[in-house]
Design an enzyme around this catalytic site. Structure first.
Site, short mmCIF file in Angstrom:
data_model
loop_
_atom_site.label_atom_id
_atom_site.label_comp_id
_atom_site.label_asym_id
_atom_site.label_seq_id
_atom_site.Cartn_x
_atom_site.Cartn_y
_atom_site.Cartn_z
N PHE A 172 0.71 -1.57 0.00
CA PHE A 172 0.38 -0.21 0.12
C PHE A 172 1.47 1.26 0.36
CE2 PHE A 172 -2.28 3.60 1.55
CZ PHE A 172 -3.25 3.47 0.73
N ASP A 204 9.34 3.12 2.62
CA ASP A 204 8.19 3.71 2.48
C ASP A 204 7.85 3.38 3.88
OD1 ASP A 204 5.05 4.66 3.01
OD2 ASP A 204 4.77 4.44 1.38
N LYS A 206 2.72 11.38 6.91
CA LYS A 206 1.09 10.85 8.04
C LYS A 206 1.73 12.04 9.63
CE LYS A 206 -0.91 7.32 6.15
NZ LYS A 206 -0.84 5.88 5.84
C1 LIG Z 1 -0.97 6.28 4.43
C2 LIG Z 1 0.15 6.00 2.91
C3 LIG Z 1 0.38 6.11 1.50
C4 LIG Z 1 -0.20 7.10 1.21
O1 LIG Z 1 -0.65 8.12 1.99
P1 LIG Z 1 -1.09 9.42 2.37
O2 LIG Z 1 -1.04 10.68 2.64
O3 LIG Z 1 -2.67 9.07 2.28
O4 LIG Z 1 -1.64 9.47 0.16
C5 LIG Z 1 1.41 5.42 1.86
N1 LIG Z 1 2.15 4.61 1.67
C6 LIG Z 1 2.04 4.14 3.01
C7 LIG Z 1 2.59 3.26 3.77
C8 LIG Z 1 0.79 4.55 4.32
O5 LIG Z 1 0.83 4.05 5.34
#
Ligand SMILES: *Cc1c(COP(=O)(O)O)cnc(C)c1O
Length: 406
Positions: free
Chosen positions: A145, A230, A259
């Site tokens: 994700f 990520d 985040k």
């Molecule tokens: C939430 C998330 C994203 C995307 O972030 P947004 O601010 O919602 O665009 C990307 N990678 C990971 C691992 C995430 O948990």
């Protein structure tokens, strides 16, 4: 406020009548947050065990972060990057000092930062590695994700994330998560980068086998591919270390943050890299009107400061262990596995348990808010400021629900 607007049914009806139907939230209408707690419009208090998917690691409305937001909002909020602003440099310095990465590129949402890292990796492949034009490939993993843009969902392996949204951007290949041999086989000379979550959050807090990230780093080095990690959800203390990749002592080439970088107040994301990787960007290559805005920079700088000053990363490690300890003692025939790192804990149910949603609803009724991940995983991820007493209380509530539902 109009008196009718404290009636939760009416507020829910307004959402349903005027909004898009792209979420399926629990029917709790929250009006206030403080630390690990939130209150609904009827005055009920809940322990927030989702913490906005780890965007609220520092706790709701942290007084220092809110003060920084207010202060900066009265001075200057947006210049665009056509001009310089007095908050951007100090923000860069704070991120570089804390993380050890010398170069920072700010964006707003997580998905934008992932897109930025993809562009960086591709341009690096063509200008530094010598990959032929338009042949660069990026390796990703099953059940990844990384956000919701069309490029990113194009390399998702979740059918629902893709259905109806094609055609997709080429140049990605998904491999099984945790299988190092699959990566070694796939690392041909046109591979620009490997993009990975060090622990897969949305997939259900999936922790790869011990040594996997170390082997992955070695394989990337050997084949001259960038390792992009990520850490949007796993980073900034969630797993009991500043970054989840630290559990294996690796040093990725590129790190993506989002985040909690915005302290739960404001969207701030960033790509961190070495000098030689970041330098592929030239003026005009990439940008964002709000990226690096002074309001976001001031908020993010304070969000990082309180993380350090209040020892939230250490607290995540300690309280996470305490929470896991409690939860591992729950005896239930529905419970398949309890796993986690720091304050990122998954309760995975057997398929026979009837889905995680009904457990989340039972927890809500007892004052604990969490959200099912896919169908069978309950994710427990409170803000990193939770105390021992509060962990004990949360664990007792969870145990009660398993006693009740089996
Ligand atoms: C939430 C998330 C994203 C995307 O972030 P947004 O601010 O919602 O665009 C990307 N990678 C990971 C691992 C995430 O948990």
């Amino acid at each position: 406020m109009d008196a009718t607007h404290t009636d939760p049914r009416q507020l829910i009806a307004l959402e349903d009548d005027f909004g898009a139907n792209n979420y399926h939230p629990l029917d709790v209408v929250i009006t206030r947050g403080e630390g690990i707690w939130v209150w609904d419009v009827e005055g009920n208090r809940y322990l927030d065990c989702l913490a906005a998917y780890s965007a609220v690691n520092q706790g709701h409305c942290h007084p220092r972060i809110v003060a920084a937001l207010r202060e900066q909002a009265g001075h200057l909020t947006l210049t665009s990057r056509a001009f310089r602003n007095d908050q951007l440099g100090p923000f860069y310095e704070a991120v570089a000092t804390l993380t050890g990465y010398p170069r920072v590129l700010p964006m707003n949402t997580g998905a934008e930062a992932v897109e930025t890292a993809i562009k960086m990796a591709r341009k690096w492949a063509y200008t530094v590695k010598g990959v032929p034009d338009n042949k660069a490939e990026i390796l990703v993993f099953s059940n990844n994700f990384h956000g919701r843009t069309t490029t990113i969902v194009g390399f998702s392996t979740d059918e629902q994330y893709q259905r109806g949204f094609g055609p997709f951007t080429p140049g990605f290949r998904a491999l099984p998560f945790g299988d190092i041999d699959a990566v070694r086989e796939a690392l041909h000379p046109n591979v620009a980068a490997v993009l990975i979550e060090p622990i897969q959050g949305e997939a259900g807090i999936i922790i790869p086998p011990d040594g996997y990230l170390r082997d992955l780093e070695a394989a990337c080095r050997e084949h001259g591919a960038l390792l992009i990690v990520d850490e949007i959800q796993s980073g900034l203390g969630r797993t009991g270390r500043l970054f989840a990749f630290e559990h294996e002592g690796i040093h990725p080439d590129v790190v993506i943050l989002g985040k909690a970088l915005g302290g739960g107040c404001y969207p701030v994301s960033a790509v961190l890299a070495r000098e030689d990787t970041m330098q592929v960007f030239e003026p005009g290559d990439h940008g964002s009107t709000f990226g690096g805005n002074p309001l976001g920079c001031a908020v993010a700088r304070e969000a990082l400061r309180v993380l350090t000053d209040e020892r939230m990363v250490e607290n995540s490690a300690n309280q996470g262990e305490r929470l896991l300890d409690h939860l591992r003692r729950i005896k239930s025939s529905s419970l398949r596995e309890v796993r986690g790192r720091g304050l990122w804990v998954a309760l995975e149910l057997h398929a026979s348990a009837g889905g995680a949603r009904r457990y989340c609803e039972a927890l809500q009724a007892r004052g604990l808010l969490c959200k099912e991940t896919h169908e069978h995983v309950i994710r427990i991820a409170p803000a990193l400021i939770i105390t021992s007493d509060e962990v004990d209380w949360a664990a007792a509530v969870i145990r009660e629900v398993f006693d009740e539902l089996g």
